[in-house]
Scaffold this motif. Structure first.
Motif, PDB file in Angstrom:
ATOM      1  N   GLU A  30      -6.356   7.123  -9.191  1.00 22.32           N
ATOM      2  CA  GLU A  30      -5.560   7.963  -8.297  1.00 22.32           C
ATOM      3  C   GLU A  30      -4.074   7.645  -8.452  1.00 22.32           C
ATOM      4  O   GLU A  30      -3.239   8.539  -8.440  1.00 22.32           O
ATOM      5  CB  GLU A  30      -5.982   7.715  -6.849  1.00 22.32           C
ATOM      6  CG  GLU A  30      -7.414   8.075  -6.552  1.00 22.32           C
ATOM      7  CD  GLU A  30      -7.556   9.515  -6.132  1.00 22.32           C
ATOM      8  OE1 GLU A  30      -6.594  10.059  -5.584  1.00 22.32           O
ATOM      9  OE2 GLU A  30      -8.632  10.087  -6.367  1.00 22.32           O
TER      10      GLU A  30
ATOM     11  N   VAL B   2       2.495   0.504   6.355  1.00 27.78           N
ATOM     12  CA  VAL B   2       1.478   0.430   7.406  1.00 27.78           C
ATOM     13  C   VAL B   2       0.782   1.753   7.647  1.00 27.78           C
ATOM     14  O   VAL B   2      -0.284   1.787   8.246  1.00 27.78           O
ATOM     15  CB  VAL B   2       2.060  -0.090   8.739  1.00 27.78           C
ATOM     16  CG1 VAL B   2       2.491  -1.523   8.620  1.00 27.78           C
ATOM     17  CG2 VAL B   2       3.170   0.783   9.242  1.00 27.78           C
ATOM     18  N   THR B   3       1.366   2.863   7.185  1.00 31.82           N
ATOM     19  CA  THR B   3       0.752   4.153   7.513  1.00 31.82           C
ATOM     20  C   THR B   3      -0.079   4.728   6.379  1.00 31.82           C
ATOM     21  O   THR B   3      -0.482   5.878   6.442  1.00 31.82           O
ATOM     22  CB  THR B   3       1.832   5.182   7.893  1.00 31.82           C
ATOM     23  OG1 THR B   3       2.847   5.136   6.913  1.00 31.82           O
ATOM     24  CG2 THR B   3       2.424   4.884   9.240  1.00 31.82           C
ATOM     25  N   THR B   4      -0.345   3.933   5.327  1.00 27.97           N
ATOM     26  CA  THR B   4      -1.153   4.486   4.237  1.00 27.97           C
ATOM     27  C   THR B   4      -2.268   3.530   3.833  1.00 27.97           C
ATOM     28  O   THR B   4      -2.060   2.318   3.805  1.00 27.97           O
ATOM     29  CB  THR B   4      -0.297   4.736   2.973  1.00 27.97           C
ATOM     30  OG1 THR B   4       0.584   3.631   2.823  1.00 27.97           O
ATOM     31  CG2 THR B   4       0.457   6.013   3.042  1.00 27.97           C
ATOM     32  N   PRO B   5      -3.452   4.065   3.514  1.00 30.15           N
ATOM     33  CA  PRO B   5      -4.481   3.233   2.883  1.00 30.15           C
ATOM     34  C   PRO B   5      -4.213   3.082   1.389  1.00 30.15           C
ATOM     35  O   PRO B   5      -3.297   3.691   0.855  1.00 30.15           O
ATOM     36  CB  PRO B   5      -5.765   3.999   3.136  1.00 30.15           C
ATOM     37  CG  PRO B   5      -5.381   5.365   3.524  1.00 30.15           C
ATOM     38  CD  PRO B   5      -3.936   5.408   3.803  1.00 30.15           C
ATOM     39  N   ARG B   6      -5.020   2.269   0.739  1.00 30.94           N
ATOM     40  CA  ARG B   6      -4.802   1.953  -0.668  1.00 30.94           C
ATOM     41  C   ARG B   6      -5.439   3.011  -1.579  1.00 30.94           C
ATOM     42  O   ARG B   6      -6.554   3.438  -1.347  1.00 30.94           O
ATOM     43  CB  ARG B   6      -5.406   0.582  -0.963  1.00 30.94           C
ATOM     44  CG  ARG B   6      -5.095   0.031  -2.320  1.00 30.94           C
ATOM     45  CD  ARG B   6      -5.796  -1.292  -2.504  1.00 30.94           C
ATOM     46  NE  ARG B   6      -5.376  -2.257  -1.509  1.00 30.94           N
ATOM     47  CZ  ARG B   6      -6.200  -2.876  -0.681  1.00 30.94           C
ATOM     48  NH1 ARG B   6      -7.486  -2.658  -0.721  1.00 30.94           N
ATOM     49  NH2 ARG B   6      -5.739  -3.733   0.197  1.00 30.94           N
ATOM     50  N   TYR B   7      -4.689   3.405  -2.603  1.00 28.06           N
ATOM     51  CA  TYR B   7      -5.240   4.325  -3.601  1.00 28.06           C
ATOM     52  C   TYR B   7      -6.180   3.592  -4.551  1.00 28.06           C
ATOM     53  O   TYR B   7      -6.114   2.382  -4.683  1.00 28.06           O
ATOM     54  CB  TYR B   7      -4.117   4.917  -4.438  1.00 28.06           C
ATOM     55  CG  TYR B   7      -3.510   6.183  -3.913  1.00 28.06           C
ATOM     56  CD1 TYR B   7      -4.211   7.381  -3.966  1.00 28.06           C
ATOM     57  CD2 TYR B   7      -2.229   6.194  -3.396  1.00 28.06           C
ATOM     58  CE1 TYR B   7      -3.641   8.539  -3.499  1.00 28.06           C
ATOM     59  CE2 TYR B   7      -1.653   7.361  -2.928  1.00 28.06           C
ATOM     60  CZ  TYR B   7      -2.367   8.535  -2.988  1.00 28.06           C
ATOM     61  OH  TYR B   7      -1.798   9.669  -2.529  1.00 28.06           O
ATOM     62  N   ARG B   8      -7.006   4.385  -5.253  1.00 26.73           N
ATOM     63  CA  ARG B   8      -7.762   3.798  -6.372  1.00 26.73           C
ATOM     64  C   ARG B   8      -6.872   3.760  -7.602  1.00 26.73           C
ATOM     65  O   ARG B   8      -5.826   4.404  -7.640  1.00 26.73           O
ATOM     66  CB  ARG B   8      -8.957   4.691  -6.693  1.00 26.73           C
ATOM     67  CG  ARG B   8     -10.086   4.536  -5.779  1.00 26.73           C
ATOM     68  CD  ARG B   8     -11.196   5.328  -6.391  1.00 26.73           C
ATOM     69  NE  ARG B   8     -12.184   5.659  -5.388  1.00 26.73           N
ATOM     70  CZ  ARG B   8     -13.139   6.528  -5.617  1.00 26.73           C
ATOM     71  NH1 ARG B   8     -13.201   7.158  -6.757  1.00 26.73           N
ATOM     72  NH2 ARG B   8     -14.023   6.766  -4.697  1.00 26.73           N
ATOM     73  N   VAL B   9      -7.320   3.034  -8.654  1.00 22.94           N
ATOM     74  CA  VAL B   9      -6.481   2.892  -9.852  1.00 22.94           C
ATOM     75  C   VAL B   9      -6.211   4.248 -10.486  1.00 22.94           C
ATOM     76  O   VAL B   9      -5.065   4.608 -10.776  1.00 22.94           O
ATOM     77  CB  VAL B   9      -7.166   1.973 -10.882  1.00 22.94           C
ATOM     78  CG1 VAL B   9      -6.240   1.721 -12.035  1.00 22.94           C
ATOM     79  CG2 VAL B   9      -7.576   0.678 -10.251  1.00 22.94           C
TER      80      VAL B   9
ATOM     81  N   THR C 179       0.853  -1.192   0.000  1.00 24.02           N
ATOM     82  CA  THR C 179       0.000   0.000   0.000  1.00 24.02           C
ATOM     83  C   THR C 179       0.888   1.241   0.000  1.00 24.02           C
ATOM     84  O   THR C 179       1.959   1.208   0.573  1.00 24.02           O
ATOM     85  CB  THR C 179      -0.905   0.025   1.244  1.00 24.02           C
ATOM     86  OG1 THR C 179      -0.087  -0.141   2.394  1.00 24.02           O
ATOM     87  CG2 THR C 179      -1.981  -1.008   1.184  1.00 24.02           C
TER      88      THR C 179
END
Lengths: 283, 386
Positions: A261, A252-259, A181
């Motif tokens: 994005e 661990v400190t980031t959520p997942r981007y969209r495609v 992520t």
């Protein structure tokens, strides 16, 4: 001598690195986590498993992809950290092999006869368009900054200070290539299961997992090599572990981007890479 | 025409309970979605029929693993209104305490799942760490972490012992501080916003038309909370705010739920002053009676409605309408036009609880046929099977 031993040890070291990554992630999450030799157990277990009854087994590409993917991942270690092959402009071959890995990744998804695999491959193609060119430009920048034509002739020194923008670009590409992520859209397990490897099982899955661990190891070695130059194996491994720590912290400190994005994110990164290479060529 | 159909479920990492979504994709976008239920039907209403009202209370508290207290509140409220029982002050506050703690635990559980869906596993673990503190309170006060069996008709089973008040308040202080921190993260983080903002939108008109309840309705700007519209226990006397948002998207729902946790902590800090430690709780044994009664309460997910038909102290018929039953209608509407990657976020933003909700049998009216016994045997019963 130690170089030849090293190429034999690539697989266990990559498994160990992945185990350390899992353990670190768990500690960041405030969990106990698996033991660091857990990936060894996982791979050994996968090799013992029987093959699934998937209809994709009839497809020749589906059966060949894991093997070729695994071999091309091993090929990467012929250049880094010790050069077994060297000739002028050999880094171009290295870039080609990484693109070949990505291409096999896409082919594995399309040949798996599963909508999730196809979706994963579609996402991978979109991200490939964004990052491969940035990767090539950053590697070129480092080579021009060091003034060498071959990886074998790459001099020691703090190269990340000579090409700071390329350093940033290469870090982003590394995060994408090792699929953590925020850029792991192609194998987002909650959205499209695991994308390309949904249909794989037993030995095929084991080879694909091994290739993934080796790619993780290779990119960590590669950025360590490009940033700090060649050095003795012990400090090299220590710096690699520090890099692994940094990448895990980022994971661990980031959520997942969209495609889309991810794609948008890489447009300014591409601009940075272009500025860097233009600066290095003109000056 | 759609390109291909993909099944999400019954086994899928993005679903916490088995259900099946069949999604028609056009490129990367969802053209239509159909939900298929029935994978986790437990026959609870049938199980309750013919049971004594005291025995049924145990089953009622096992309808849901996340909100057993709210089901028990609806059930006891219905029976107590039929028997005209006036509850003692301690009992009222102890019931409210359990219900509000349960709301905090449920919303924290949901917030963890939601963070996991967008790939933010660290926040997932942190939310569940806060939930653990609530479960510790349950364990200390009521003995059980998930199923407490705290309710009796006209009373509760466990009161507060000496030192429990301090234990609860200390833990809630920590939760409050951390939740304020996480709430500001949800409001400000760029990537979280890009994943949740504008996803699964239900406008105010749609929310009215689809009759959604609970935090989903409140995130669309509908001020609908049973604690306010039909106050029960002592919700009239405590001060609290109903969090409202206007956007109606997944981010609004997340913020509404996180703000509700803070409001619940506010309610608990008010009522815990009124509960006496080591108080003597009343005992009550209902005589057999006939009644047809109903009641509702505000579960963490929305309005929870119970209808009871009792004959001679034995249940003849129960109808439980859980909040997910009202909310699930909106799912197909929300998924239409969404990107495939947003499916888990949209499903999770409703906070569905399929196991509590599945009790519906839809008969296909077009295939009704009248057969005599001989015709039936000839058509459907295999030969040699008598």
């Amino acid at each position: 001598m130690i170089e030849f031993l090293f190429i034999l040890c690539v697989i266990p070291i990559s498994l160990l690195f992945f185990g350390i990554e899992r353990k670190l992630t768990a500690r960041f999450h405030n969990r106990v986590g698996p033991p660091i030799w857990q990936p060894f157990y996982d791979i050994a277990k996968l090799f013992q498993k029987g093959r699934s009854d998937s209809r994709a087994q009839k497809n020749i590409f589906f059966r060949l992809c894991p093997i070729v993917y695994f071999l091309s991942s091993i090929l990467l270690f012929l250049f880094i950290p010790f050069s077994f092959i060297s000739f002028d402009y050999d880094f171009i071959l290295l870039i080609y092999i990484t693109i070949l890995c990505s291409g096999l990744y896409v082919l594995a998804g399309f040949s798996s006869n599963s909508p999730f695999g196809i979706l994963g491959s579609m996402r991978e193609i979109i991200t490939m368009v964004a990052y491969e060119i940035v990767f090539a430009l950053s590697v070129f920048s480092f080579m021009i900054a060091a003034g060498v034509k071959s990886i074998a002739a790459y001099p020691p020194g703090l190269h990340f200070l000579e090409a700071p923008l390329a350093t940033i670009c290469l870090l982003f590409v590394t995060i994408l290539e090792i699929r953590i992520t925020p850029f792991d859209t192609a194998e987002a397990e909650t959205e499209i299961l695991y994308g390309y490897k949904t249909e794989f099982s037993s030995r095929g899955l084991a080879l694909i997992e091994l290739s993934r661990y080796m790619k993780l190891l290779f990119f960590i070695f590669f950025i360590t090599f490009l940033f700090f130059g060649p050095m003795h194996i012990v400090p090299f491994l220590l710096i690699s572990l520090a890099m692994l720590f940094l990448l895990t912290l980022e994971k661990v400190t980031t959520p997942r981007y969209r495609v889309e994005e991810v794609f948008k994110f890489f447009i300014p990164v591409l601009a940075l890479a272009l500025i860097e290479i233009t600066r290095l060529i003109i000056l | 025409m759609h390109d291909f159909t993909i099944p999400i479920g019954p086994q899928n990492p993005s679903l916490k309970e088995p259900t099946c979504l069949r999604i028609d994709l056009k490129g990367n976008y969802i053209q239509s979605a159909r939900i298929r239920l029935g994978y986790i039907h437990r026959g609870l209403e049938r199980l309750l029929e013919g049971k004594d009202i005291l025995k049924a209370l145990y089953i009622i508290q096992r309808i849901c693993g996340i909100c057993p207290a709210t089901h028990a509140i609806s059930y006891t409220r219905a029976i107590e209104s039929a028997l005209k029982i006036r509850l003692e002050e301690d009992v009222v506050y102890l019931r409210m305490l359990e219900a509000e703690l349960e709301r905090i635990a449920s919303h924290l559980l949901w917030a963890g799942y939601m963070s996991h869906e967008i790939g933010y596993d660290m926040l997932f673990m942190f939310f569940w760490r806060e939930r653990e503190r609530v479960l510790e309170i349950f364990e200390k006060v009521m003995g059980g972490r998930i199923h407490r069996n705290n309710f009796k008709i006209g009373s509760v089973r466990y009161g507060l012992e000496k030192g429990d008040k301090r234990f609860i308040l200390e833990r809630l202080d920590v939760i409050k501080k951390n939740i304020q921190n996480y709430l500001s993260t949800y409001r400000s983080d760029r990537v979280i916003k890009s994943r949740l903002k504008g996803v699964g939108v239900i406008t105010k008109e749609d929310a009215r038309r689809l009759c959604v309840v609970g935090p989903v309705a409140r995130a669309s700007g509908i001020n609908n909370d049973v604690r306010r519209t039909d106050p029960y226990l002592a919700y009239d006397d405590v001060e609290f705010e109903i969090p409202l948002e206007d956007d109606g998207d997944a981010l609004a729902r997340a913020i509404v739920r996180l703000r509700e946790i803070l409001e619940s902590i506010k309610i608990i800090s008010q009522i815990i002053e009124c509960v006496k430690e080591d108080a003597k709780l009343p005992e009550f044994k209902p005589e057999p009676f006939d009644a047809e009664t109903s009641a509702r309460s505000e579960a963490p997910r929305g309005e929870n409605f119970h209808f009871l038909k009792i004959k001679n102290g034995v249940i003849e018929r129960v109808k439980v309408r859980t909040p997910t039953f009202a909310n699930i209608v909106a799912l197909e509407h929300m998924l239409k036009g969404a990107e495939i990657g947003d499916t888990p976020v949209v499903v999770e933003s409703l906070d569905p609880c399929f196991a509590c909700m599945e009790r519906v049998l839809i008969a296909n009216r077009t295939k009704v046929e009248c057969l005599t016994k001989e015709q039936f045997m000839a058509k459907y019963v295999r030969r040699g099977y008598d």
